[in-house]
Design a protein around this motif. Structure first.
Motif, PDB file in Angstrom:
ATOM      1  N   CYS A  20      11.957   5.041   6.467  1.00  0.00           N
ATOM      2  CA  CYS A  20      10.999   4.722   5.403  1.00  0.00           C
ATOM      3  C   CYS A  20      11.518   5.091   4.009  1.00  0.00           C
ATOM      4  O   CYS A  20      10.761   5.026   3.033  1.00  0.00           O
ATOM      5  CB  CYS A  20       9.679   5.440   5.654  1.00  0.00           C
ATOM      6  N   ALA A  21      12.769   5.467   3.924  1.00  0.00           N
ATOM      7  CA  ALA A  21      13.332   5.888   2.629  1.00  0.00           C
ATOM      8  C   ALA A  21      13.218   4.771   1.592  1.00  0.00           C
ATOM      9  O   ALA A  21      13.419   3.593   1.888  1.00  0.00           O
ATOM     10  CB  ALA A  21      14.795   6.288   2.809  1.00  0.00           C
ATOM     11  N   GLY A  22      12.853   5.170   0.376  1.00  0.00           N
ATOM     12  CA  GLY A  22      12.761   4.223  -0.725  1.00  0.00           C
ATOM     13  C   GLY A  22      11.444   3.493  -0.841  1.00  0.00           C
ATOM     14  O   GLY A  22      11.251   2.689  -1.766  1.00  0.00           O
ATOM     15  N   LEU A  23      10.522   3.761   0.053  1.00  0.00           N
ATOM     16  CA  LEU A  23       9.207   3.115   0.046  1.00  0.00           C
ATOM     17  C   LEU A  23       8.133   4.128  -0.351  1.00  0.00           C
ATOM     18  O   LEU A  23       8.336   5.346  -0.222  1.00  0.00           O
ATOM     19  CB  LEU A  23       8.891   2.535   1.426  1.00  0.00           C
ATOM     20  N   PRO A  24       6.963   3.668  -0.821  1.00  0.00           N
ATOM     21  CA  PRO A  24       5.889   4.600  -1.210  1.00  0.00           C
ATOM     22  C   PRO A  24       5.196   5.194   0.021  1.00  0.00           C
ATOM     23  O   PRO A  24       4.014   4.953   0.286  1.00  0.00           O
ATOM     24  CB  PRO A  24       4.938   3.714  -2.027  1.00  0.00           C
ATOM     25  N   ILE A  25       5.973   5.981   0.777  1.00  0.00           N
ATOM     26  CA  ILE A  25       5.498   6.553   2.039  1.00  0.00           C
ATOM     27  C   ILE A  25       5.773   8.045   2.031  1.00  0.00           C
ATOM     28  O   ILE A  25       6.909   8.478   1.789  1.00  0.00           O
ATOM     29  CB  ILE A  25       6.192   5.897   3.250  1.00  0.00           C
ATOM     30  N   THR A  26       4.747   8.836   2.284  1.00  0.00           N
ATOM     31  CA  THR A  26       4.873  10.284   2.420  1.00  0.00           C
ATOM     32  C   THR A  26       4.638  10.644   3.872  1.00  0.00           C
ATOM     33  O   THR A  26       3.592  10.283   4.440  1.00  0.00           O
ATOM     34  CB  THR A  26       3.847  11.012   1.528  1.00  0.00           C
ATOM     35  N   LEU A  27       5.583  11.355   4.469  1.00  0.00           N
ATOM     36  CA  LEU A  27       5.489  11.710   5.884  1.00  0.00           C
ATOM     37  C   LEU A  27       5.406  13.224   6.022  1.00  0.00           C
ATOM     38  O   LEU A  27       6.160  13.968   5.382  1.00  0.00           O
ATOM     39  CB  LEU A  27       6.699  11.173   6.648  1.00  0.00           C
ATOM     40  N   LEU A  28       4.485  13.670   6.883  1.00  0.00           N
ATOM     41  CA  LEU A  28       4.207  15.095   7.019  1.00  0.00           C
ATOM     42  C   LEU A  28       4.272  15.524   8.482  1.00  0.00           C
ATOM     43  O   LEU A  28       3.822  14.793   9.371  1.00  0.00           O
ATOM     44  CB  LEU A  28       2.809  15.420   6.474  1.00  0.00           C
ATOM     45  N   LEU A  29       4.803  16.710   8.734  1.00  0.00           N
ATOM     46  CA  LEU A  29       4.738  17.349  10.049  1.00  0.00           C
ATOM     47  C   LEU A  29       3.506  18.241  10.031  1.00  0.00           C
ATOM     48  O   LEU A  29       3.546  19.364   9.539  1.00  0.00           O
ATOM     49  CB  LEU A  29       6.012  18.161  10.303  1.00  0.00           C
ATOM     50  N   GLN A  30       2.401  17.717  10.549  1.00  0.00           N
ATOM     51  CA  GLN A  30       1.116  18.374  10.298  1.00  0.00           C
ATOM     52  C   GLN A  30       0.088  17.936  11.332  1.00  0.00           C
ATOM     53  O   GLN A  30       0.091  16.795  11.795  1.00  0.00           O
ATOM     54  CB  GLN A  30       0.637  17.990   8.895  1.00  0.00           C
ATOM     55  N   ASP A  31      -0.804  18.830  11.690  1.00  0.00           N
ATOM     56  CA  ASP A  31      -1.935  18.504  12.541  1.00  0.00           C
ATOM     57  C   ASP A  31      -3.004  17.800  11.709  1.00  0.00           C
ATOM     58  O   ASP A  31      -3.223  18.149  10.542  1.00  0.00           O
ATOM     59  CB  ASP A  31      -2.512  19.783  13.168  1.00  0.00           C
ATOM     60  N   TYR A  32      -3.647  16.816  12.294  1.00  0.00           N
ATOM     61  CA  TYR A  32      -4.632  16.027  11.550  1.00  0.00           C
ATOM     62  C   TYR A  32      -5.769  16.866  10.989  1.00  0.00           C
ATOM     63  O   TYR A  32      -6.364  16.533   9.953  1.00  0.00           O
ATOM     64  CB  TYR A  32      -5.203  14.918  12.449  1.00  0.00           C
ATOM     65  N   VAL A  38       0.839  -1.192   0.000  1.00  0.00           N
ATOM     66  CA  VAL A  38       0.000   0.000   0.000  1.00  0.00           C
ATOM     67  C   VAL A  38       0.881   1.250   0.000  1.00  0.00           C
ATOM     68  O   VAL A  38       2.044   1.212   0.401  1.00  0.00           O
ATOM     69  CB  VAL A  38      -0.944   0.027   1.222  1.00  0.00           C
ATOM     70  N   ALA A  39       0.308   2.344  -0.472  1.00  0.00           N
ATOM     71  CA  ALA A  39       0.972   3.643  -0.410  1.00  0.00           C
ATOM     72  C   ALA A  39       0.487   4.361   0.845  1.00  0.00           C
ATOM     73  O   ALA A  39      -0.719   4.504   1.059  1.00  0.00           O
ATOM     74  CB  ALA A  39       0.645   4.467  -1.653  1.00  0.00           C
ATOM     75  N   VAL A  40       1.408   4.822   1.674  1.00  0.00           N
ATOM     76  CA  VAL A  40       1.062   5.350   2.992  1.00  0.00           C
ATOM     77  C   VAL A  40       1.370   6.832   3.082  1.00  0.00           C
ATOM     78  O   VAL A  40       2.429   7.296   2.632  1.00  0.00           O
ATOM     79  CB  VAL A  40       1.831   4.607   4.100  1.00  0.00           C
ATOM     80  N   THR A  41       0.445   7.570   3.664  1.00  0.00           N
ATOM     81  CA  THR A  41       0.690   8.947   4.081  1.00  0.00           C
ATOM     82  C   THR A  41       0.643   8.976   5.601  1.00  0.00           C
ATOM     83  O   THR A  41      -0.356   8.557   6.200  1.00  0.00           O
ATOM     84  CB  THR A  41      -0.358   9.913   3.510  1.00  0.00           C
ATOM     85  N   GLY A  42       1.710   9.429   6.236  1.00  0.00           N
ATOM     86  CA  GLY A  42       1.773   9.479   7.687  1.00  0.00           C
ATOM     87  C   GLY A  42       1.936  10.901   8.172  1.00  0.00           C
ATOM     88  O   GLY A  42       2.642  11.706   7.548  1.00  0.00           O
ATOM     89  N   VAL A  43       1.288  11.228   9.287  1.00  0.00           N
ATOM     90  CA  VAL A  43       1.406  12.568   9.869  1.00  0.00           C
ATOM     91  C   VAL A  43       1.819  12.452  11.329  1.00  0.00           C
ATOM     92  O   VAL A  43       1.403  11.537  12.044  1.00  0.00           O
ATOM     93  CB  VAL A  43       0.100  13.374   9.750  1.00  0.00           C
ATOM     94  N   THR A  44       2.654  13.395  11.759  1.00  0.00           N
ATOM     95  CA  THR A  44       3.089  13.485  13.150  1.00  0.00           C
ATOM     96  C   THR A  44       3.252  14.953  13.503  1.00  0.00           C
ATOM     97  O   THR A  44       3.414  15.802  12.614  1.00  0.00           O
ATOM     98  CB  THR A  44       4.413  12.735  13.377  1.00  0.00           C
ATOM     99  N   ILE A  45       3.229  15.248  14.809  1.00  0.00           N
ATOM    100  CA  ILE A  45       3.498  16.620  15.269  1.00  0.00           C
ATOM    101  C   ILE A  45       4.866  16.720  15.929  1.00  0.00           C
ATOM    102  O   ILE A  45       5.182  17.744  16.527  1.00  0.00           O
ATOM    103  CB  ILE A  45       2.401  17.093  16.239  1.00  0.00           C
TER     104      ILE A  45
END
Length: 387
Positions: free
Chosen positions: A207-219, A188-195
């Motif tokens: 998670c480098a090299g995987l279909p993962i987008t990580l964001l510093l963001q409020d939900y 699966v392609a994942v979008t992850g968010v954290t504060i």
């Protein structure tokens, strides 16, 4: 651990009587008894109760051979809810503060990241499993912490019915352990968010090299549409005043045929406030939901397809973390002082007692939008998952 002798100063009768309800003594010889090193402890208990107990422990005013056993006894007899008269006003005011103000607003959302999750990745790397999963493991078929966390991730993915090519939103992605597992094992392609800035930096490396987008963001500022949503160990930071916004946001982001798995700590009954020491020193602005609060927030928004409780597994998870933290202390001590060690020990072992007392619960809910078709079949692992 106990290096100082107990202090032979008679405690106030009201404190001795309260502790006697839980079969706990000042300066007793049993593993769960409190050994007093400074008499100011008594004043701190009388005026601040649980906050005073935690601060006094960090300051070295008292010790206990088995903090987990102490807190199991105190919480089984509800002594956390039975404060001395002098401390009741403080607790009442704390309850009013949490009821009147939105302590988890967008402007304040970053505080728990800065206070706790950014404390240092080296602490969490030492304490957690290799994937750095900072939530309850699933122990039914596990022999150690590594297996318990892997089995939990496998169970989550099965409950979500993940399929290759789907999109998964991870609200509160931590150090990326679940995102990486889902991408590698289920395609699966994942979008992850954290504060947490520290979490994000390490998660991006892992998670480098995987279909993962990580964001510093409020939900609350998320946009888009996802086939599946997961949130593990983040809902405790949402706050009662934001439950409606949280679930409305998740519903807006979830595809009509999708599934949403919510993994959260809960409490056995509604509480007016968070434990004052935990709120001040570990998880600022936190709030644990009761069954009624959580169920009420879901009405008219999501269908509850499954509600799974394995709260006692958190006791075992926390005891593993505490053991690993203590074992790592020789190399951590160059960066952190003795007060930090006592604070973290108190946090981990008091929380173990909290879950062992059954006040603390651990819930996994599988939720769907009302328009989703078909029957959802609840999943429980019959055996350890194959690697």
């Amino acid at each position: 651990m106990l290096s100082l002798p107990a202090l032979n100063v008679e405690p106030p009768a009201v404190l001795s009587q309260l502790l006697a309800r839980a079969d706990v003594r000042f300066n007793g010889t049993r593993p769960w008894d409190m050994r007093v090193h400074d008499p100011r402890l008594y004043r701190r208990l009388l005026t601040q109760w649980s906050l005073g107990a935690g601060e006094a422990y960090v300051d070295g005013d008292w010790d206990c051979e088995r903090l987990d056993l102490l807190f199991e006894r105190l919480l089984r007899t509800d002594l956390d809810r039975t404060a001395p008269p002098a401390a009741r006003l403080r607790l009442l005011l704390e309850g009013l503060r949490q009821r009147l103000f939105n302590l988890q607003s967008v402007a304040r959302a970053h505080q728990v990241g800065e206070r706790h999750y950014d404390v240092g990745n080296d602490v969490f790397e030492a304490m957690l499993d290799s994937r750095m999963i900072y939530s309850c493991g699933y122990w039914e078929h596990a022999q150690d912490l590594e297996q318990a966390q892997e089995h939990k991730l496998a169970m989550i993915c099965r409950k979500l019915e993940l399929r290759p090519g789907e999109t998964l939103l991870d609200i509160g992605c931590g150090w990326g352990g679940l995102a990486r597992y889902a991408a590698e094992r289920h395609g699966v392609a994942v979008t992850g968010v954290t504060i947490s800035k520290e979490q994000l930096a390490l998660a991006e490396q892992r998670c480098a090299g995987l279909p993962i987008t990580l964001l510093l963001q409020d939900y609350r500022s998320l946009r888009g549409r996802f086939d599946k949503i997961v949130s593990v160990g983040m809902f405790e930071h949402v706050g009662l005043k934001n439950y409606a916004t949280y679930f409305d946001t998740a519903r807006r982001l979830l595809a009509p045929a999708g599934l949403f798995l919510l993994h959260t700590i809960g409490v056995d009954r509604r509480t007016p406030h968070t434990d004052p020491w935990i709120e001040r020193y570990i998880f600022p602005n936190g709030k644990l939901p009761s069954p009624a609060e959580l169920g009420g927030a879901l009405e008219g928004c999501f269908i509850i397809e499954d509600w799974h409780n394995f709260g006692l597994d958190y006791d075992r998870t926390l005891m593993c973390w505490a053991e690993r933290f203590e074992a790592a202390w020789p190399r951590l001590s160059a960066r952190y002082d003795a007060a930090f060690r006592r604070m973290f020990r108190y946090y981990l072992l008091s929380c173990a007692g909290f879950f062992r007392s059954r006040q603390g619960q651990l819930w996994q809910l599988v939720l769907s939008r009302p328009e989703r078709g078909g029957v959802y079949r609840s999943f429980r692992p019959a055996a350890a998952p194959s690697s």
